[in-house]
Design a protein around this motif. Sequence first.
Motif, PDB file in Angstrom:
ATOM      1  N   ARG A 143       6.992   4.848  -5.046  1.00 62.87           N
ATOM      2  CA  ARG A 143       6.332   5.404  -5.509  1.00 62.87           C
ATOM      3  C   ARG A 143       6.473   3.276  -6.854  1.00 62.87           C
ATOM      4  N   ALA A 144       7.874   2.740  -6.567  1.00 62.95           N
ATOM      5  CA  ALA A 144       7.709   0.839  -6.953  1.00 62.95           C
ATOM      6  C   ALA A 144       6.604   0.316  -6.870  1.00 62.95           C
TER       7      ALA A 144
ATOM      8  N   LEU B 259       2.924  -0.546  -9.528  1.00 65.77           N
ATOM      9  CA  LEU B 259       2.610  -1.831 -10.007  1.00 65.77           C
ATOM     10  C   LEU B 259       0.959  -2.390  -9.571  1.00 65.77           C
ATOM     11  N   LYS B 260       0.760  -1.013  -8.238  1.00 64.71           N
ATOM     12  CA  LYS B 260      -1.164  -1.206  -7.771  1.00 64.71           C
ATOM     13  C   LYS B 260      -1.581  -0.744  -9.525  1.00 64.71           C
ATOM     14  N   GLY B 261      -1.337   0.688  -9.704  1.00 63.79           N
ATOM     15  CA  GLY B 261      -1.518   1.370 -10.323  1.00 63.79           C
ATOM     16  C   GLY B 261      -1.957   0.360 -11.403  1.00 63.79           C
ATOM     17  N   TYR B 262      -1.246  -0.422 -11.350  1.00 66.53           N
ATOM     18  CA  TYR B 262      -1.159  -1.467 -13.545  1.00 66.53           C
ATOM     19  C   TYR B 262      -2.225  -2.354 -12.994  1.00 66.53           C
ATOM     20  N   TYR B 263      -2.969  -3.200 -12.303  1.00 66.35           N
ATOM     21  CA  TYR B 263      -3.420  -3.974 -12.247  1.00 66.35           C
ATOM     22  C   TYR B 263      -4.790  -2.904 -11.977  1.00 66.35           C
ATOM     23  N   GLY B 264      -5.140  -1.562 -11.982  1.00 62.62           N
ATOM     24  CA  GLY B 264      -6.317  -1.459 -11.935  1.00 62.62           C
ATOM     25  C   GLY B 264      -6.456  -0.133 -10.614  1.00 62.62           C
ATOM     26  N   GLU B 265      -5.400   0.065 -10.204  1.00 59.57           N
ATOM     27  CA  GLU B 265      -5.459   1.451  -8.833  1.00 59.57           C
ATOM     28  C   GLU B 265      -6.629   0.132  -8.342  1.00 59.57           C
ATOM     29  N   LEU B 266      -5.605  -0.955  -7.496  1.00 65.47           N
ATOM     30  CA  LEU B 266      -6.209  -1.473  -6.253  1.00 65.47           C
ATOM     31  C   LEU B 266      -6.444  -1.460  -5.200  1.00 65.47           C
ATOM     32  N   ARG B 267      -7.131  -1.205  -4.776  1.00 62.93           N
ATOM     33  CA  ARG B 267      -7.086  -0.465  -3.244  1.00 62.93           C
ATOM     34  C   ARG B 267      -6.271  -1.330  -2.329  1.00 62.93           C
TER      35      ARG B 267
END
Length: 205
Positions: free
Chosen positions: A53-54, A58-66
């Motif tokens: 979840r963490a 974090l990944k989603g915050y920056y625009g859902e990075l691959r």
Amino acid sequence: MSKRESSKHKIDRRMGENIWGRPKSPVNRREYGPGQHGQRRKGKLSDFGVQLRAKQKLKGYYGELREKQFLAIFEEANRRKGDTGENLVGLLESRLDAIVYRAKFVPTVFAARQFVNHGHVTVNGVKVNIGSYLCKAGDVIEVRERSKQLASVLEATQLAERDVPEYIEADHNKMTATYVRVPALADIPYPVIMEPNLVVEFYSR
């Protein structure tokens, strides 16, 4: 609703948190997840679930990075000296699209990536159209002359919901931003708690 808007709202509802602090987030109205089973009581997460979840947050915050992109950033953070978690958020904040967002040239990190991809910014006078481009301390990012009067840009600079952080010096009259330094976790104005240490644990399993 645009694809970016729906993606943004989907991440918020999945996390159950308003991760960008946006006033229009659906979480402000209902904190449960999307879909017909969204209101079911959630069981206690395992250690793996907490770490996952963490990472997703974090990944989603920056625009859902691959995942491939995010893993590459983590591996670079792990290679560098110092705390891997601190290195990770420092690298994420050094991305050109993140700096364009932090400087309030655009309203969202999704818009920042599109803005960069469409060739609206320069770094030290050179056009760069890659959102993942890593800036260094002292780099000057500028909105190109032909883009300075775009309505979306002018509106973004007036947004009251967030401020430009101390590690970026923004001049909204000239539409320039200087990346003063790579920030530590404590310097980054995340609207919710981010736990890069758990991301490190996730990838270190």
